[in-house]
Scaffold this motif. Structure first.
Motif, short mmCIF file in Angstrom:
data_model
loop_
_atom_site.label_atom_id
_atom_site.label_comp_id
_atom_site.label_asym_id
_atom_site.label_seq_id
_atom_site.Cartn_x
_atom_site.Cartn_y
_atom_site.Cartn_z
N GLY A 157 0.72 -1.08 -0.04
CA GLY A 157 -0.13 -0.10 0.17
C GLY A 157 0.81 1.18 -0.02
O GLY A 157 1.96 1.21 0.54
N HIS A 158 0.35 2.20 -0.57
CA HIS A 158 0.99 3.67 -0.65
C HIS A 158 2.24 3.57 -1.29
O HIS A 158 2.33 2.96 -2.29
CB HIS A 158 0.95 4.17 0.90
CG HIS A 158 -0.41 3.97 1.47
ND1 HIS A 158 -1.51 4.88 1.39
CD2 HIS A 158 -0.80 2.86 2.50
CE1 HIS A 158 -2.40 4.27 2.25
NE2 HIS A 158 -2.21 3.21 2.82
N GLY A 159 2.83 4.56 -0.93
CA GLY A 159 4.56 4.50 -1.71
C GLY A 159 4.62 6.11 -2.03
O GLY A 159 3.63 6.97 -2.25
N TYR A 172 6.22 5.46 8.89
CA TYR A 172 5.15 5.61 7.84
C TYR A 172 4.91 4.27 7.40
O TYR A 172 5.38 3.25 7.41
CB TYR A 172 5.91 6.06 6.48
CG TYR A 172 6.47 7.74 6.67
CD1 TYR A 172 5.95 8.35 7.90
CD2 TYR A 172 6.87 8.13 5.42
CE1 TYR A 172 6.36 9.72 7.77
CE2 TYR A 172 7.24 9.65 5.66
CZ TYR A 172 6.72 10.25 6.72
OH TYR A 172 7.11 11.74 6.68
N GLU A 173 3.52 4.13 7.19
CA GLU A 173 2.73 2.84 6.62
C GLU A 173 3.28 2.43 5.37
O GLU A 173 3.69 1.04 5.35
CB GLU A 173 1.43 2.96 6.66
CG GLU A 173 0.65 1.81 6.11
CD GLU A 173 -0.80 2.14 5.63
OE1 GLU A 173 -1.09 3.26 5.70
OE2 GLU A 173 -1.54 1.29 5.00
N LYS A 174 3.70 3.29 4.59
CA LYS A 174 4.25 2.88 3.29
C LYS A 174 5.50 1.73 3.41
O LYS A 174 5.51 1.01 2.39
CB LYS A 174 4.57 4.02 2.58
CG LYS A 174 5.59 4.66 2.65
CD LYS A 174 5.93 6.03 1.84
CE LYS A 174 7.29 6.71 2.21
NZ LYS A 174 7.57 7.92 1.23
N ILE A 226 -1.42 -5.05 0.78
CA ILE A 226 -0.92 -4.89 2.31
C ILE A 226 -0.87 -3.45 2.78
O ILE A 226 -0.27 -2.69 2.29
CB ILE A 226 0.50 -5.53 2.44
CG1 ILE A 226 0.23 -7.11 1.88
CG2 ILE A 226 1.11 -5.42 3.89
CD1 ILE A 226 1.53 -7.71 1.78
N HIS A 227 -1.36 -3.19 4.02
CA HIS A 227 -1.30 -1.99 4.82
C HIS A 227 -1.03 -2.24 6.33
O HIS A 227 -0.95 -3.25 6.97
CB HIS A 227 -2.93 -1.36 4.59
CG HIS A 227 -3.05 -0.93 3.12
ND1 HIS A 227 -2.95 0.19 2.66
CD2 HIS A 227 -3.50 -1.81 2.06
CE1 HIS A 227 -3.30 0.06 1.54
NE2 HIS A 227 -3.44 -0.92 0.98
N ALA A 228 -1.26 -1.11 6.81
CA ALA A 228 -1.04 -0.86 8.21
C ALA A 228 -2.18 0.26 8.80
O ALA A 228 -2.09 1.33 8.15
CB ALA A 228 0.27 -0.73 9.13
N ASP A 229 -2.88 0.03 9.95
CA ASP A 229 -4.08 0.77 10.22
C ASP A 229 -3.70 2.06 10.97
O ASP A 229 -2.63 2.13 11.62
CB ASP A 229 -4.92 0.05 11.12
CG ASP A 229 -6.50 -0.09 10.12
OD1 ASP A 229 -6.61 0.70 9.54
OD2 ASP A 229 -6.84 -1.18 10.61
N GLN A 283 -11.74 3.95 8.32
CA GLN A 283 -11.63 5.11 7.68
C GLN A 283 -10.28 5.13 6.66
O GLN A 283 -10.26 5.45 5.69
CB GLN A 283 -11.65 6.26 8.31
CG GLN A 283 -11.59 7.58 7.65
CD GLN A 283 -12.12 8.80 8.75
OE1 GLN A 283 -13.05 8.69 9.45
NE2 GLN A 283 -11.09 9.85 8.70
N SER A 284 -9.28 4.74 7.55
CA SER A 284 -7.98 4.95 6.80
C SER A 284 -7.39 3.97 5.72
O SER A 284 -6.68 4.18 5.07
CB SER A 284 -6.88 4.75 7.96
OG SER A 284 -6.98 3.44 8.68
N VAL A 285 -8.14 2.84 5.66
CA VAL A 285 -8.16 1.89 4.61
C VAL A 285 -8.79 2.07 3.28
O VAL A 285 -8.55 1.72 2.32
CB VAL A 285 -8.18 0.54 4.94
CG1 VAL A 285 -7.60 0.02 6.18
CG2 VAL A 285 -9.69 0.22 5.31
N ILE A 287 -9.21 4.51 1.25
CA ILE A 287 -8.50 5.23 0.05
C ILE A 287 -7.81 4.35 -0.91
O ILE A 287 -7.70 4.53 -1.96
CB ILE A 287 -7.50 6.22 0.47
CG1 ILE A 287 -7.21 7.12 -0.49
CG2 ILE A 287 -6.40 5.87 1.33
CD1 ILE A 287 -8.06 8.44 -0.93
N ASP A 288 -7.39 3.09 -0.39
CA ASP A 288 -6.35 2.50 -1.13
C ASP A 288 -6.94 1.13 -1.62
O ASP A 288 -5.80 0.37 -2.35
CB ASP A 288 -5.02 2.11 -0.28
CG ASP A 288 -5.37 2.20 1.18
OD1 ASP A 288 -4.61 3.08 1.81
OD2 ASP A 288 -6.35 1.57 1.63
N LEU A 289 -7.86 0.95 -1.43
CA LEU A 289 -8.11 -0.64 -2.08
C LEU A 289 -8.95 -0.37 -3.39
O LEU A 289 -9.88 0.33 -3.59
CB LEU A 289 -9.11 -1.09 -0.92
CG LEU A 289 -9.36 -2.75 -1.45
CD1 LEU A 289 -8.25 -3.60 -1.31
CD2 LEU A 289 -10.57 -3.02 -0.61
ZN LIG Z 1 -3.14 2.01 4.00
#
Ligand SMILES: [Zn+2]
Length: 380
Positions: A157-159, A172-174, A226-229, A283-285, A287-289
């Motif tokens: 996720g992200h980057g 950072y989660e990324k 794959i993410h982190a919340d 909420q935080s997830v 955006i990216d799915l």
């Molecule tokens: Zn994420």
């Protein structure tokens, strides 16, 4: 077995005087080795190795065309072949040479080129019944024919300019996502059943729709994001697994489409609050799915994954979550989003940054993927 073997060595005598310059392709001797059932024809080629080998019936024969060979050195031996080859004939064919092996009965030849050095090679034409042992091995292999590798698209996720969730102490989660994704890729790569592919393997920004297109381009059988919340309440912790809810998907999709009519990637700018869920926990997830997970396969995959994640970390919720993710449909690819833990939780975040914990998460995901395909084999 009383198998007669005759070896005819065909010596150099110029049978076919040529008017062409011969510098590039001098006399070419060949040998023919044969018995009742098989024959091996070997010719040395210099310069071009161009050749064409095929069979003709009536009478049964193998034809060897050598378009770049201008002269050949055939046999002086008497044309009394005692094996499968009745006769060997040579003649001009276009600018090159044609060699014809007349056979007692038609057999399919196998052709092999063996490089001798930079300029010379041997063209070997074998006329054989299939070796009974090899035929058995081949049949055995075909009956147990291995299914193709399952292609797993791993999405970190992200980057790049999108850091994802940021912990209180500025992690950072990324990076967590990429660490787990990398570890998972390495594990799947080492497993002959799988062919992993990453949407990103470095700290770069990739628009969401592109991630889905990548999975499609790779003909992925599975998509794992794959993410982190993060949550407003610092006590929230543990891993979660999401798939897309049908209802949410359609409305989110509609909204997404409506909002992305212009060519610009909307994710290329600041996050748009419109695609956030009302549920603060997810909420935080949202955006990216970029996936659709309503089908049974995604549900099964997510359930299996929850079980395995529960062995290496605690779970935020013990059920598969469905959420109205902003989505680009991938209706044909079972998909899930894994929140590996909470960046906003001190203990979670600390663990998520540790390589060995990332490895454990990757191991759990690897096991989940393996279980999924064990239960849902790829179509043959
Ligand atoms: Zn994420």
């Amino acid at each position: 077995m009383d198998r007669r073997r005759f070896i005819t060595t065909l010596l150099a005598t110029c049978l076919l005087p040529s008017t062409r310059a011969l510098a590039a392709n001098p006399l070419t001797p060949f040998t023919l080795q044969e018995d009742d059932d098989s024959a091996s024809f070997v010719i040395e080629l210099e310069g071009s190795h161009e050749h064409k080998v095929f069979t003709l019936d009536n009478p049964p024969r193998v034809v060897i065309d050598l378009p770049q060979v201008s002269r050949i050195a055939p046999s002086t031996a008497p044309r009394q072949h005692a094996g499968i080859v009745k006769d060997v004939r040579t003649g001009r064919h276009g600018d090159g040479i044609r060699i014809v092996l007349d056979l007692k009965r038609l057999k399919q030849p196998k052709t092999h080129v063996r490089e001798l050095d930079a300029h010379r090679a041997q063209l070997i034409v074998s006329i054989n019944d299939p070796d009974p042992l090899m035929a058995a091995v081949t049949a055995e292999a075909e009956s147990h024919h291995q299914p193709r590798k399952a292609i797993i698209e791993i999405d970190a996720g992200h980057g790049g300019k999108d850091p994802g969730c940021i912990s209180a102490d500025d992690h950072y989660e990324k990076y967590v996502a990429l660490g787990v994704a990398d570890a998972l890729k390495a594990r799947l790569h080492a497993d002959p059943r799988f062919e992993p592919s990453l949407t990103r393997d470095s700290d770069i920004f990739i628009p969401l729709h592109q991630r889905v297109l990548m999975a499609r381009d790779h003909h992925a059988d599975l998509f794992i994001s794959i993410h982190a919340d993060a949550a407003p309440t610092p006590s929230a912790s543990g891993a979660s697994v999401y798939i897309l809810s049908e209802h949410g998907a359609s409305s989110a999709m509609a909204r997404w489409l409506a909002e992305s009519q212009n060519a610009a990637d909307r994710y290329d700018s600041t996050r748009d609050s419109n695609i956030y869920s009302d549920d603060p926990d997810v909420q935080s997830v949202l955006i990216d799915l970029s996936m659709r997970g309503t089908d049974v396969a995604s549900q099964k995959l997510a359930k299996t994954t929850l079980g395995h994640l529960g062995e290496v970390t605690h779970l935020h919720q013990h059920r598969v979550n469905k959420a109205a993710f902003a989505v680009l449909k991938s209706p044909d690819i079972p998909s899930m989003l894994v929140e590996t833990g909470f960046m906003s939780n001190r203990a979670d975040c600390k663990r998520l940054l540790i390589k060995s914990h990332q490895q454990s998460l990757a191991e759990a995901l690897h096991q989940s993927v393996a279980d999924f395909f064990e239960a849902n084999p790829l179509p043959a």
